[in-house]
Design a protein around this motif. Structure first.
Motif, PDB file in Angstrom:
ATOM      1  N   THR A  48       0.795   0.170  -7.654  1.00  0.00           N
ATOM      2  CA  THR A  48       1.150   0.731  -7.655  1.00  0.00           C
ATOM      3  C   THR A  48       2.376   1.088  -6.118  1.00  0.00           C
ATOM      4  O   THR A  48       3.347   1.654  -6.265  1.00  0.00           O
ATOM      5  N   ASP A  49       1.892  -0.027  -5.098  1.00  0.00           N
ATOM      6  CA  ASP A  49       2.604  -0.130  -3.739  1.00  0.00           C
ATOM      7  C   ASP A  49       2.985  -1.741  -3.799  1.00  0.00           C
ATOM      8  O   ASP A  49       2.804  -1.876  -2.566  1.00  0.00           O
ATOM      9  N   ASP A  68       6.411  -1.002 -10.747  1.00  0.00           N
ATOM     10  CA  ASP A  68       5.120  -0.642  -9.917  1.00  0.00           C
ATOM     11  C   ASP A  68       4.568   0.631 -11.073  1.00  0.00           C
ATOM     12  O   ASP A  68       4.881   1.416 -11.260  1.00  0.00           O
ATOM     13  N   ASN A 224      -6.790   0.667  -2.707  1.00  0.00           N
ATOM     14  CA  ASN A 224      -5.439   0.677  -3.527  1.00  0.00           C
ATOM     15  C   ASN A 224      -5.314  -0.917  -3.416  1.00  0.00           C
ATOM     16  O   ASN A 224      -5.483  -1.403  -4.397  1.00  0.00           O
TER      17      ASN A 224
END
Length: 434
Positions: A48-49, A68, A224
């Motif tokens: 995601t990042d 992403d 994450n």
């Protein structure tokens, strides 16, 4: 407030388009599967990042053909084959779905996030090929049903969260940090360049701010990173690209997920956070299950009701229900890609009563990595909800419907529902765009 606002909108638009005693005489045919309600996490996605991952670790993480956070082709394929297999199991158990395209017997709603929408589309297309079923979703990024924590204007009760954090931590965060020192070092060794990952050396912090728990120190980014490693392995990336070559197998992946598991325990698994984010969705689920007789005229009372969202949704529902699980090869209460909270409502014919089998089902890490066909010999991993009054039967652990509903609603906060006309407006927009 009740779920009346949700039901009226759905009717207006979608309707158009411990063990108890169990008799040894019971047979699978004694139980009629009437309805299945599912809340599923999206399939395997891209990290995601990427910018944060590179900045904090000093590594450029593997890229993909998708942006992403988006569902990958591997993820869509896994969802499709999994849902096709699950539907086949439900049909064998007698779920009353017509052959062909039973659109008026199926309701599908997804989070507005692209990966959840694409997961829903992959699922219904595989289950009902060629039918072009519509998966409804909010036109707003903050959907009170699937994004309740972000959508509800009411902030968390900071005092309640502080007490709950203290209970989970077993005292101070400093003591918690000491107990998880090995988890920090394992992650550092796996993904950090020398002199990078300075966040792993910062003091631990966790407190309610607005509508979520904010973290400092290792928990700020470690969850994450651990989830990204799990996704890399599940995606089938070459092992030299999974955690930069620092894992050899599924066991090594799970060993790196300790801080991610802890982050959930200190976040979405807190009762105050779960009530805040999960009450609206829980209201829909309880309405669906308490429909006296499954009917096509009540969308939430249809034989098959599907919600496609995020691990956040399932963790909040799980916490409100008091349902925990331990799937082989995963951390406790873990929610893998396409992990599904499944409610199967049965009619016990001999005793004329309604019973519910509640389970959490998911692929193993290697089932995801290999996308091996699911079968009776190689099925999904399953954990069944069990409490006093539930019974072992030939169709699984069945619990009285009334008891299931009572436990589902015990923690629900009806003040955290969406505006009365919200669902109506969103469904109408979906229908007009179809």
């Amino acid at each position: 407030m009740t779920t009346k606002w949700m039901i009226s909108g759905l009717l207006a638009v979608i309707g158009l388009a411990g063990c108890g005693d169990h008799t040894a005489r019971a047979k699978p045919s004694d139980y009629q599967l009437e309805q299945v309600v599912v809340v599923m996490r999206h399939g395997v996605r891209m990290q995601t990042d990427s910018e944060m991952l590179a900045r904090e670790t000093g590594h450029a993480w593997p890229s993909s053909t998708v942006h992403d956070g988006e569902l990958t082709a591997h993820g869509a394929e896994g969802v499709a084959s999994q849902m096709k297999w699950m539907l086949d199991q439900w049909r064998k158990a007698g779920l009353p779905l017509e052959d062909g395209c039973p659109e008026r017997q199926v309701l599908a709603w997804s989070s507005p996030t692209a990966r959840a929408r694409n997961t829903g589309e992959a699922a219904v297309d595989a289950m009902f090929p060629g039918c072009g079923f519509h998966t409804y979703h909010s036109s707003r990024p903050k959907d009170p049903v699937m994004k309740g924590q972000k959508a509800v204007g009411m902030p968390l009760d900071e005092a309640k969260v502080a007490v709950e954090l203290h209970q989970v931590a077993g005292g101070s965060l400093d003591a918690l940090a000491e107990r998880h020192r090995d988890d920090v070092e394992r992650l550092r060794k796996a993904v950090c360049q020398p002199e990078a990952c300075q966040f792993l050396d910062q003091p631990w912090g966790a407190q309610a701010k607005g509508n979520k728990v904010r973290f400092e120190g290792p928990l700020k980014y470690a969850g994450n990173m651990a989830e990204t490693i799990r996704l890399q392995y599940s995606e089938g990336l070459p092992l030299d690209q999974v955690a930069f070559g620092n894992v050899r197998n599924a066991h090594d992946v799970t060993a790196l997920m300790g801080l991610q598991t802890l982050r959930y325990a200190l976040g979405n698994d807190l009762p105050e956070v779960a009530r805040h984010g999960g009450s609206a969705l829980m209201g829909l689920l309880t309405h669906a299950l308490q429909t006296a007789h499954v009917t096509e005229s009540d969308p939430l009372g249809r034989p098959l009701v599907l919600f496609f969202g995020h691990d956040t949704n399932i963790s909040q529902l799980r916490t409100m229900m008091g349902f925990g699980w331990q799937l082989p090869g995963y951390p406790r209460n873990d929610i893998p890609p396409a992990g599904a909270l499944v409610f199967e409502r049965y009619h016990d014919r001999p005793r004329d009563r309604e019973m519910v089998r509640v389970s959490f089902q998911a692929r193993s890490l290697d089932q995801w990595r290999q996308l091996a066909p699911l079968s009776d010999a190689d099925p999904l991993l399953v954990s069944e909800w069990r409490f006093a009054g539930c019974e072992d039967t030939e169709v699984g652990v069945l619990c009285p419907l009334s008891d299931v509903l009572s436990r589902m609603t015990a923690q629900q906060n009806e003040a955290l529902q969406a505006p009365d006309d919200y669902f109506t407006q969103q469904v109408e927009r979906n229908a007009s765009a179809k």
